[in-house]
Design a protein around this motif. Structure first.
Motif, PDB file in Angstrom:
ATOM      1  N   THR A  20     -27.734 -13.860  69.752  1.00 47.60           N
ATOM      2  CA  THR A  20     -27.380 -12.603  69.285  1.00 47.60           C
ATOM      3  C   THR A  20     -26.111 -12.314  69.619  1.00 47.60           C
ATOM      4  OG1 THR A  20     -29.520 -11.923  69.857  1.00 47.60           O
ATOM      5  CG2 THR A  20     -28.068 -10.357  69.431  1.00 47.60           C
ATOM      6  N   ASP A  21     -25.503 -12.425  70.480  1.00 45.35           N
ATOM      7  CA  ASP A  21     -23.936 -12.493  70.729  1.00 45.35           C
ATOM      8  C   ASP A  21     -23.193 -13.171  69.776  1.00 45.35           C
ATOM      9  OD1 ASP A  21     -21.875 -10.966  72.461  1.00 45.35           O
ATOM     10  OD2 ASP A  21     -21.353 -13.158  72.729  1.00 45.35           O
ATOM     11  N   ALA A  22     -23.516 -14.572  69.517  1.00 44.29           N
ATOM     12  CA  ALA A  22     -22.886 -15.240  68.769  1.00 44.29           C
ATOM     13  C   ALA A  22     -23.063 -14.845  67.218  1.00 44.29           C
ATOM     14  CB  ALA A  22     -23.264 -16.750  68.598  1.00 44.29           C
ATOM     15  N   LEU A  23     -24.066 -14.217  66.836  1.00 42.75           N
ATOM     16  CA  LEU A  23     -24.388 -13.618  65.260  1.00 42.75           C
ATOM     17  C   LEU A  23     -23.465 -12.525  65.166  1.00 42.75           C
ATOM     18  CD1 LEU A  23     -28.295 -13.965  65.327  1.00 42.75           C
ATOM     19  CD2 LEU A  23     -26.655 -15.125  63.988  1.00 42.75           C
ATOM     20  N   ASP A  24     -23.204 -11.852  66.238  1.00 44.43           N
ATOM     21  CA  ASP A  24     -22.072 -10.806  66.094  1.00 44.43           C
ATOM     22  C   ASP A  24     -22.329  -9.709  65.079  1.00 44.43           C
ATOM     23  OD1 ASP A  24     -19.769  -9.237  66.679  1.00 44.43           O
ATOM     24  OD2 ASP A  24     -18.368 -10.579  65.233  1.00 44.43           O
ATOM     25  N   GLY A  25     -23.738  -9.160  65.217  1.00 44.16           N
ATOM     26  CA  GLY A  25     -24.232  -8.073  64.089  1.00 44.16           C
ATOM     27  C   GLY A  25     -24.866  -8.596  62.905  1.00 44.16           C
ATOM     28  N   ARG A  26     -24.702  -9.917  62.788  1.00 40.92           N
ATOM     29  CA  ARG A  26     -25.256 -10.473  61.321  1.00 40.92           C
ATOM     30  C   ARG A  26     -26.817 -10.665  61.563  1.00 40.92           C
ATOM     31  NH1 ARG A  26     -20.936 -13.888  62.704  1.00 40.92           N
ATOM     32  NH2 ARG A  26     -19.264 -14.019  61.095  1.00 40.92           N
ATOM     33  N   GLU A  27     -27.658 -10.513  60.471  1.00 42.00           N
ATOM     34  CA  GLU A  27     -28.853 -10.611  60.557  1.00 42.00           C
ATOM     35  C   GLU A  27     -29.250 -11.912  60.226  1.00 42.00           C
ATOM     36  OE1 GLU A  27     -32.549  -8.532  61.015  1.00 42.00           O
ATOM     37  OE2 GLU A  27     -30.797  -7.719  61.313  1.00 42.00           O
ATOM     38  N   ALA A  33     -27.463 -16.855  58.938  1.00 43.40           N
ATOM     39  CA  ALA A  33     -27.404 -15.541  59.039  1.00 43.40           C
ATOM     40  C   ALA A  33     -26.319 -15.431  58.102  1.00 43.40           C
ATOM     41  CB  ALA A  33     -26.862 -14.897  60.485  1.00 43.40           C
ATOM     42  N   GLU A  34     -26.623 -14.698  56.904  1.00 37.76           N
ATOM     43  CA  GLU A  34     -25.489 -14.473  55.745  1.00 37.76           C
ATOM     44  C   GLU A  34     -24.676 -15.806  55.536  1.00 37.76           C
ATOM     45  OE1 GLU A  34     -23.379 -11.131  57.139  1.00 37.76           O
ATOM     46  OE2 GLU A  34     -25.263  -9.743  57.889  1.00 37.76           O
ATOM     47  N   GLU A  35     -23.197 -15.611  55.907  1.00 35.82           N
ATOM     48  CA  GLU A  35     -22.535 -16.843  55.589  1.00 35.82           C
ATOM     49  C   GLU A  35     -22.284 -17.661  56.482  1.00 35.82           C
ATOM     50  OE1 GLU A  35     -19.598 -14.341  57.521  1.00 35.82           O
ATOM     51  OE2 GLU A  35     -21.484 -14.125  56.379  1.00 35.82           O
ATOM     52  N   VAL A  36     -22.863 -17.832  57.666  1.00 36.55           N
ATOM     53  CA  VAL A  36     -22.557 -18.725  58.696  1.00 36.55           C
ATOM     54  C   VAL A  36     -23.984 -19.391  59.331  1.00 36.55           C
ATOM     55  CG1 VAL A  36     -20.698 -17.397  59.648  1.00 36.55           C
ATOM     56  CG2 VAL A  36     -22.846 -16.978  60.480  1.00 36.55           C
ATOM     57  N   MET A  37     -24.010 -20.421  59.934  1.00 37.57           N
ATOM     58  CA  MET A  37     -24.874 -20.988  60.882  1.00 37.57           C
ATOM     59  C   MET A  37     -24.432 -20.811  62.089  1.00 37.57           C
ATOM     60  SD  MET A  37     -26.371 -24.805  60.506  1.00 37.57           S
ATOM     61  CE  MET A  37     -25.058 -25.500  60.966  1.00 37.57           C
ATOM     62  N   VAL A  38     -25.158 -20.434  63.192  1.00 38.31           N
ATOM     63  CA  VAL A  38     -24.995 -20.398  64.501  1.00 38.31           C
ATOM     64  C   VAL A  38     -25.864 -21.718  65.312  1.00 38.31           C
ATOM     65  CG1 VAL A  38     -25.371 -19.419  66.817  1.00 38.31           C
ATOM     66  CG2 VAL A  38     -24.542 -18.124  64.578  1.00 38.31           C
ATOM     67  N   VAL A  39     -24.976 -22.377  65.962  1.00 40.74           N
ATOM     68  CA  VAL A  39     -25.464 -23.471  66.618  1.00 40.74           C
ATOM     69  C   VAL A  39     -25.438 -23.263  68.134  1.00 40.74           C
ATOM     70  CG1 VAL A  39     -25.414 -25.942  66.885  1.00 40.74           C
ATOM     71  CG2 VAL A  39     -24.728 -24.983  64.830  1.00 40.74           C
ATOM     72  N   ALA A  40     -26.592 -23.399  68.843  1.00 40.22           N
ATOM     73  CA  ALA A  40     -26.565 -22.879  70.262  1.00 40.22           C
ATOM     74  C   ALA A  40     -27.175 -24.083  70.952  1.00 40.22           C
ATOM     75  CB  ALA A  40     -27.232 -21.765  70.745  1.00 40.22           C
ATOM     76  N   HIS A  41     -26.870 -24.816  72.142  1.00 44.19           N
ATOM     77  CA  HIS A  41     -27.470 -25.694  73.029  1.00 44.19           C
ATOM     78  C   HIS A  41     -27.279 -25.439  74.444  1.00 44.19           C
ATOM     79  CE1 HIS A  41     -29.232 -29.549  73.786  1.00 44.19           C
ATOM     80  NE2 HIS A  41     -28.065 -29.897  74.682  1.00 44.19           N
ATOM     81  N   LEU A  42     -28.545 -25.425  74.919  1.00 45.98           N
ATOM     82  CA  LEU A  42     -28.574 -25.185  76.577  1.00 45.98           C
ATOM     83  C   LEU A  42     -29.359 -26.336  77.177  1.00 45.98           C
ATOM     84  CD1 LEU A  42     -29.449 -22.054  78.156  1.00 45.98           C
ATOM     85  CD2 LEU A  42     -30.848 -24.120  78.602  1.00 45.98           C
ATOM     86  N   ASP A  43     -28.840 -26.742  78.342  1.00 38.96           N
ATOM     87  CA  ASP A  43     -29.552 -27.666  79.362  1.00 38.96           C
ATOM     88  C   ASP A  43     -29.301 -26.908  80.539  1.00 38.96           C
ATOM     89  OD1 ASP A  43     -27.031 -28.528  79.879  1.00 38.96           O
ATOM     90  OD2 ASP A  43     -27.060 -30.061  78.470  1.00 38.96           O
ATOM     91  N   ASP A  44     -30.124 -27.572  81.624  1.00 35.36           N
ATOM     92  CA  ASP A  44     -29.942 -27.132  82.967  1.00 35.36           C
ATOM     93  C   ASP A  44     -29.837 -28.547  84.063  1.00 35.36           C
ATOM     94  OD1 ASP A  44     -32.482 -28.128  83.158  1.00 35.36           O
ATOM     95  OD2 ASP A  44     -33.316 -26.176  83.901  1.00 35.36           O
ATOM     96  N   HIS A  45     -29.387 -28.160  85.231  1.00 35.83           N
ATOM     97  CA  HIS A  45     -29.440 -29.181  86.306  1.00 35.83           C
ATOM     98  C   HIS A  45     -29.258 -28.412  87.544  1.00 35.83           C
ATOM     99  CE1 HIS A  45     -25.222 -28.507  85.110  1.00 35.83           C
ATOM    100  NE2 HIS A  45     -24.988 -29.017  86.343  1.00 35.83           N
TER     101      HIS A  45
END
Length: 205
Positions: free
Chosen positions: A27-34, A61-73
């Motif tokens: 949501t933070d990376a989307l920066d208000g985009r829906e 979202a609109e004119e962008v694609m957000v890519v997020a990746h998470l791993d743990d260790h």
């Protein structure tokens, strides 16, 4: 363009891998985009001692694609370079930490979008039958991988070494979504994401 039938929050919660952290970061990376479409993919693999899980989220979202990746260790007590002495003293043995990265990709930068589909019972094809799996390749930086295989001359009795052949596949991210592991809904959502992303690349490209 329409929107996904499942909300971004619901899709992340269904993934079940640190959903609050993942949703907050995306949501933070989307920066208000829906957000309109998403893929949430959890991958599990095993080594000799541990089970490792990773989650990848793609959001259009609109004119962008957000890519997020998470791993743990696990971080073990005395391991250098991660925590201060005070942090280490507060832990007993080990502590799980999560590393999450995000990238905001303008749709206009996407160079290649490849969707591979695996169909059940191709000799009795029906459009309403769900796919067995889909594989998605998206490229936006010019990166690529080379898939190699032994070359042959076409003669099934020939035992000579003809070297290797292969193909170059554009790739920044690859996701494989299988119905047996993630369900028919996840496969259909991936197809819906690809259709929406294709339309967006034409509109903003």
């Amino acid at each position: 363009m329409g929107t996904s039938t499942v909300s971004l929050k619901a899709a992340i919660e269904r993934g079940g891998f640190y959903p609050s952290l993942v949703h907050h970061t995306v949501t933070d990376a989307l920066d208000g985009r829906e957000p309109t479409h998403q893929i949430v993919h959890v991958d599990t693999h095993f080594d000799m001692e541990e089970v490792h899980r990773h989650i990848t989220v793609l959001v259009l979202a609109e004119e962008v694609m957000v890519v997020a990746h998470l791993d743990d260790h696990d971080i073990y007590e005395g391991e250098p370079g991660t925590f201060s002495h005070q942090d280490s003293a507060a832990r007993s043995g080990s502590e799980v930490v999560a590393r999450i990265s995000t990238e905001v990709v303008p749709v206009a930068r996407i160079r290649s979008l490849i969707l591979s589909e695996v169909h059940r019972k191709p000799d009795d094809f029906r459009p309403d039958r769900g796919l067995a799996e889909v594989t998605l390749n998206i490229n936006w930086t010019g990166g690529a991988r080379f898939d190699s295989m032994p070359a042959d001359c076409g003669n099934p009795e020939c035992m000579a070494d003809h070297g290797d052949t292969g193909s170059v596949v554009p790739e920044d991210i690859t996701l494989r979504i299988a119905a047996t592991a993630e369900g028919d809904t996840a496969v259909e959502e991936a197809r819906s994401f690809v259709r929406a992303l294709r339309r967006a690349t034409i509109k903003h490209g």
